[in-house]
Design an enzyme around this catalytic site. Structure first.
Site, PDB file in Angstrom:
ATOM      1  N   HIS A 145      35.998  60.524  47.987  1.00 55.28           N
ATOM      2  CA  HIS A 145      35.931  59.553  49.090  1.00 55.28           C
ATOM      3  C   HIS A 145      36.763  60.015  50.279  1.00 55.28           C
ATOM      4  O   HIS A 145      37.298  59.200  51.039  1.00 55.28           O
ATOM      5  CB  HIS A 145      36.384  58.171  48.620  1.00 55.28           C
ATOM      6  CG  HIS A 145      35.590  57.633  47.469  1.00 55.28           C
ATOM      7  ND1 HIS A 145      34.330  57.111  47.617  1.00 55.28           N
ATOM      8  CD2 HIS A 145      35.869  57.579  46.138  1.00 55.28           C
ATOM      9  CE1 HIS A 145      33.867  56.737  46.427  1.00 55.28           C
ATOM     10  NE2 HIS A 145      34.774  57.019  45.517  1.00 55.28           N
ATOM     11  N   SER A 268      36.826  78.679  72.978  1.00 54.63           N
ATOM     12  CA  SER A 268      36.653  77.664  74.007  1.00 54.63           C
ATOM     13  C   SER A 268      36.701  78.308  75.377  1.00 54.63           C
ATOM     14  O   SER A 268      37.392  79.311  75.588  1.00 54.63           O
ATOM     15  CB  SER A 268      37.756  76.598  73.883  1.00 54.63           C
ATOM     16  OG  SER A 268      37.768  75.745  75.011  1.00 54.63           O
TER      17      SER A 268
END
Length: 445
Positions: A145, A268
């Site tokens: 989870h 980037s």
């Protein structure tokens, strides 16, 4: 941006030249077979075979004629007619219908696809085999989870992926005899146009092309191709899962793995420090795309009567796109795994992040054997809640609980809170997978 969605090899398989060449291969095989059986003149078959190369065809002229007459095959045949005598022209495409040619051509393309995918899957399998063995005992956090649960090893994670890929390889082998069969049934599947020796012709042409012969027409039964594209989509989801997992494990907060970062690779345009997980994220993205491409093939299964162009032509989009995308995924995943850098120190740091509370299950089971499960759960709930609130480690919280402290020595508490000592059968299960796959045939392709 085509390199993100496909590979040069797969683009070549689905190029116009290769597609039309496969159509010509069918026409040549049919003519040669009919000539051997005395159904057409041998000289006609020789001419057709001599001119059965796409290099002799004016593709621009074919394309222009397709746009004019709105037919996929006839313009190509007209170009062949220009290359051969009028006598030989009478015997090309003798008894065949367009779908015979196009479907058989597609299956010849899929044989090429199949070889490339099996090769790249073998590369992926070998990399997973290596990683599973190298990191059999590299302890890391197991998460359920999305949050920390219990300790595992990175080798165990990779062995599970390897196990799954081996089942896909088995499925690919099993689908071969169902998929790779010729289409040679005529207009409505009766084979009437091929004459009384139709079955004999079909068997011989199929053998020439390296295909099998079905028992009955599959013109309106597209389950063979739907099964294959569905299988490719399943493989894509496994690779997407791997890509997504490696994407998440590269988050700075985890930093447990990093994909290869070569000189000049740019993260980037504005942030020079970025080392983005572009390979992993692209594989995960492609897994989404392939689901939609393959699903279109399910639409093609709903055919009307004996042949249906509405459904059939949708395959012309679904099948190439599915194959092109999976080709990119297998290639990119192989490179991602080959260059993957595993960071055991970061994995250990993340294991230690919970300060021992990862081992609550182990302590509860051990304590339950001594005091009963309900009592053990109650004591541990008290100890953990108080320990977490007060900033204590799990070991400190256990030693601070009077009943637990009376049950265990400090040394035993330390043993019970050691993550590396609570790995269950992980090592054995990894070893079983590696032993099974060591000489597996699919890994040697």
């Amino acid at each position: 941006m085509q390199h993100l969605w496909s590979t040069p090899e797969m683009r070549e398989v689905f190029s116009e030249k290769n597609r039309l060449q496969k159509w010509l291969d069918f026409e040549v095989a049919l003519a040669q077979t009919q000539a051997e059986m005395g159904l057409i003149p041998a000289s006609a078959a020789e001419e057709i075979a001599a001119k059965g190369s796409i290099d002799a065809i004016d593709l621009e002229a074919v394309a222009e004629e397709v746009r004019r007459v709105k037919h996929t095959l006839v313009p190509l045949l007209k170009q062949v007619h220009l290359q051969i005598s009028s006598e030989a022209s009478e015997y090309i495409h003798y008894g065949a219908t367009t779908q015979d040619v196009l479907d058989t051509g597609l299956l010849l393309q899929l044989k090429q696809v199949h070889a490339l995918l099996c090769r790249d899957m073998a590369t992926i399998g070998r990399e997973l085999f290596r990683l599973a063995g190298e990191h059999r005992d590299t302890v890391m956090v197991g998460r359920t989870h999305g949050v920390q649960a219990l300790p595992i090893t990175f080798g165990h994670k990779c062995a599970i992926w390897l196990d799954e890929m081996s089942r896909h390889a088995e499925r690919l082998a099993q689908v071969e005899p169902r998929l790779f069969v010729i289409m040679m049934v005529g207009a409505v599947g009766s084979q009437a146009s091929y004459g009384p020796r139709a079955a004999e012709i079909e068997q011989a042409v199929a053998k020439r092309l390296g295909l099998g012969a079905p028992d009955i027409s599959w013109a309106p039964a597209r389950d063979r191709i739907a099964e294959y594209t569905g299988l490719l989509a399943m493989i894509g989801q496994t690779l997407g899962k791997i890509g997504n997992e490696l994407f998440n494990l590269q988050r700075n907060e985890f930093a447990e793995v990093e994909e290869g970062f070569s000189e000049g690779k740019l993260g980037s345009s504005t942030m020079p420090h970025k080392r983005n997980p572009v390979a992993a994220e692209n594989v995960a993205m492609l897994a989404r795309a392939i689901r939609y491409s393959s699903t279109l093939m399910l639409e093609a299964m709903v055919q009307e009567h004996e042949r249906d162009g509405i459904s059939w032509k949708s395959e012309w989009k679904a099948v190439p796109e599915t194959c092109l995308i999976l080709g990119a995924m297998t290639f990119q995943t192989a490179n991602l795994l080959a260059g993957l850098r595993v960071n055991p120190r970061a994995m250990q740091r993340n294991v230690n992040m919970m300060e021992g509370y990862l081992l609550s299950e182990r302590v509860m089971l051990d304590l339950g054997d001594k005091k009963g499960k309900n009592t053990a759960h109650e004591w541990l709930y008290e100890a953990t809640m108080k320990g977490i609130e007060s900033g204590q480690s799990f070991e400190q919280a256990l030693r601070a609980h009077p009943d637990i402290a009376d049950t265990y020595t400090p040394e035993r508490i330390r043993e019970l809170t050691d993550p590396s000592a609570y790995l269950g059968e992980i090592g054995g299960s990894v070893d079983r997978v590696l032993a099974r796959e060591k000489d597996a045939q699919w890994l040697s392709k």
